[in-house]
Motif scaffolding. Structure first.
Motif, PDB file in Angstrom:
ATOM      1  N   PRO A 106     -15.486   0.155  23.220  1.00 47.43           N
ATOM      2  CA  PRO A 106     -15.174  -1.035  22.429  1.00 47.43           C
ATOM      3  C   PRO A 106     -16.447  -1.759  21.976  1.00 47.43           C
ATOM      4  N   GLY A 107     -16.355  -2.363  20.816  1.00 45.51           N
ATOM      5  CA  GLY A 107     -17.489  -3.101  20.286  1.00 45.51           C
ATOM      6  C   GLY A 107     -18.465  -2.249  19.498  1.00 45.51           C
ATOM      7  N   THR A 108     -18.186  -0.967  19.385  1.00 47.72           N
ATOM      8  CA  THR A 108     -19.070  -0.079  18.627  1.00 47.72           C
ATOM      9  C   THR A 108     -18.705  -0.169  17.158  1.00 47.72           C
ATOM     10  N   SER A 109     -19.651  -0.621  16.339  1.00 44.97           N
ATOM     11  CA  SER A 109     -19.339  -0.761  14.917  1.00 44.97           C
ATOM     12  C   SER A 109     -19.530   0.560  14.171  1.00 44.97           C
ATOM     13  N   GLN A 110     -20.594   1.284  14.485  1.00 45.18           N
ATOM     14  CA  GLN A 110     -20.863   2.563  13.825  1.00 45.18           C
ATOM     15  C   GLN A 110     -20.635   3.702  14.808  1.00 45.18           C
ATOM     16  N   VAL A 111     -19.828   4.657  14.406  1.00 44.74           N
ATOM     17  CA  VAL A 111     -19.574   5.843  15.229  1.00 44.74           C
ATOM     18  C   VAL A 111     -20.371   7.002  14.638  1.00 44.74           C
ATOM     19  N   PRO A 112     -21.329   7.548  15.395  1.00 45.64           N
ATOM     20  CA  PRO A 112     -22.103   8.676  14.863  1.00 45.64           C
ATOM     21  C   PRO A 112     -21.192   9.850  14.504  1.00 45.64           C
ATOM     22  N   ALA A 113     -21.428  10.435  13.358  1.00 48.29           N
ATOM     23  CA  ALA A 113     -20.580  11.516  12.848  1.00 48.29           C
ATOM     24  C   ALA A 113     -20.495  12.682  13.819  1.00 48.29           C
ATOM     25  N   GLU A 114     -21.588  12.973  14.521  1.00 46.19           N
ATOM     26  CA  GLU A 114     -21.591  14.144  15.410  1.00 46.19           C
ATOM     27  C   GLU A 114     -20.679  13.969  16.619  1.00 46.19           C
ATOM     28  N   LEU A 115     -20.253  12.748  16.911  1.00 46.10           N
ATOM     29  CA  LEU A 115     -19.332  12.526  18.028  1.00 46.10           C
ATOM     30  C   LEU A 115     -17.873  12.708  17.630  1.00 46.10           C
ATOM     31  N   VAL A 116     -17.608  12.847  16.333  1.00 46.78           N
ATOM     32  CA  VAL A 116     -16.225  12.991  15.877  1.00 46.78           C
ATOM     33  C   VAL A 116     -16.012  14.224  14.993  1.00 46.78           C
ATOM     34  N   THR A 117     -17.076  14.978  14.744  1.00 50.06           N
ATOM     35  CA  THR A 117     -16.955  16.213  13.965  1.00 50.06           C
ATOM     36  C   THR A 117     -17.511  17.367  14.785  1.00 50.06           C
ATOM     37  N   ALA A 118     -16.861  18.505  14.700  1.00 47.55           N
ATOM     38  CA  ALA A 118     -17.310  19.691  15.444  1.00 47.55           C
ATOM     39  C   ALA A 118     -18.497  20.325  14.728  1.00 47.55           C
ATOM     40  N   SER A 119     -19.356  20.959  15.508  1.00 45.53           N
ATOM     41  CA  SER A 119     -20.491  21.659  14.911  1.00 45.53           C
ATOM     42  C   SER A 119     -20.017  22.978  14.305  1.00 45.53           C
ATOM     43  N   GLY A 120     -20.878  23.621  13.552  1.00 45.46           N
ATOM     44  CA  GLY A 120     -20.522  24.883  12.912  1.00 45.46           C
ATOM     45  C   GLY A 120     -20.187  25.976  13.911  1.00 45.46           C
ATOM     46  N   SER A 121     -20.850  25.969  15.059  1.00 51.26           N
ATOM     47  CA  SER A 121     -20.580  26.994  16.068  1.00 51.26           C
ATOM     48  C   SER A 121     -19.471  26.574  17.020  1.00 51.26           C
ATOM     49  N   GLY A 122     -19.237  25.271  17.144  1.00 52.45           N
ATOM     50  CA  GLY A 122     -18.271  24.769  18.118  1.00 52.45           C
ATOM     51  C   GLY A 122     -18.833  24.758  19.525  1.00 52.45           C
ATOM     52  N   LEU A 123     -20.127  25.069  19.681  1.00 48.51           N
ATOM     53  CA  LEU A 123     -20.731  25.195  21.003  1.00 48.51           C
ATOM     54  C   LEU A 123     -21.990  24.351  21.157  1.00 48.51           C
ATOM     55  N   ASP A 124     -22.279  23.493  20.205  1.00 45.19           N
ATOM     56  CA  ASP A 124     -23.534  22.750  20.198  1.00 45.19           C
ATOM     57  C   ASP A 124     -23.679  21.881  21.453  1.00 45.19           C
ATOM     58  N   PRO A 125     -24.716  22.118  22.262  1.00 46.93           N
ATOM     59  CA  PRO A 125     -24.888  21.351  23.495  1.00 46.93           C
ATOM     60  C   PRO A 125     -25.695  20.066  23.309  1.00 46.93           C
ATOM     61  N   HIS A 126     -26.211  19.834  22.105  1.00 47.83           N
ATOM     62  CA  HIS A 126     -27.110  18.705  21.877  1.00 47.83           C
ATOM     63  C   HIS A 126     -26.470  17.595  21.057  1.00 47.83           C
ATOM     64  N   LEU A 127     -26.984  16.391  21.273  1.00 41.61           N
ATOM     65  CA  LEU A 127     -26.664  15.238  20.452  1.00 41.61           C
ATOM     66  C   LEU A 127     -27.968  14.583  20.042  1.00 41.61           C
TER      67      LEU A 127
END
Length: 194
Positions: A106-127
């Protein structure tokens, strides 16, 4: 016909030897020089083993959450979804992820795209560092630790760009979560077995 068939068969034979023999042997030989002989880096925690280069499905509030996966974090079938950014089903999935993220943060105004979209491989371990830091207030509150200590822990586990030039700074979420466990000496609870 003989003038085209024989050269085609020779080319096929050369390609088979080169691409099915020489090239795989060369790549295998290079992999033997890599850490763990090219089999990936394995870490253990509470009796479970994890590959650090494969994203994990950790979604509890006590831990940093990684990228979503379109393949359920299954390394045997890596890949993304084939839905475009204007696909209504895809947009609904991303909107649901944004809503879930905001409920847990709660209170988060901007949600980073990488937290709501899957990577191309579906296995990306990094943020990215930003995607990790946006989760700090939630984890600090749940665990009862200071946000400053979590920011310091993130800084300690931030990987710099290759040779200082190529790519962004990034954080391996699994390694960060294992270090987070060492702060409180508590495990994942129900570990994921790979």
């Amino acid at each position: 016909m003989k003038t085209t068939l024989i050269p085609a068969l020779r080319l096929t034979l050369v390609c088979v030897v080169l691409f099915m023999g020489v090239y795989p042997a060369l790549i295998w030989g290079i992999a033997q020089l890599a850490p763990n002989r090219g089999r990936g880096e394995i870490v253990a925690n509470n009796g479970a083993t994890y590959f650090t280069q494969i994203g994990q499905n950790i979604t509890t509030d006590r831990y940093f959450n990684g990228r979503p996966s379109a393949v359920g974090y299954n390394a045997a079938g890596s890949g993304g979804s084939n839905k475009g950014p204007s696909n209504p089903e895809y947009l609904a999935t991303v909107a649901a992820r944004v809503d879930t993220f905001r409920v847990h943060n709660p209170g988060t105004s901007q949600v980073p795209a990488e937290l709501v979209t899957a990577s191309g491989s579906g296995l990306d371990p990094h943020l990215s560092v930003e995607a990790v830091l946006v989760q700090v207030p939630r984890i600090a509150k749940v665990r009862g630790v200071s946000e400053a200590s979590l920011r310091d822990l993130t800084a300690q586990h931030t990987e710099k760009p290759l040779l200082g030039l190529f790519g962004p700074e990034k954080v391996n979420v699994l390694e960060l979560n294992l270090a987070l466990d060492n702060l409180g000496k508590k495990g994942f609870g129900n570990p994921i077995h790979l």
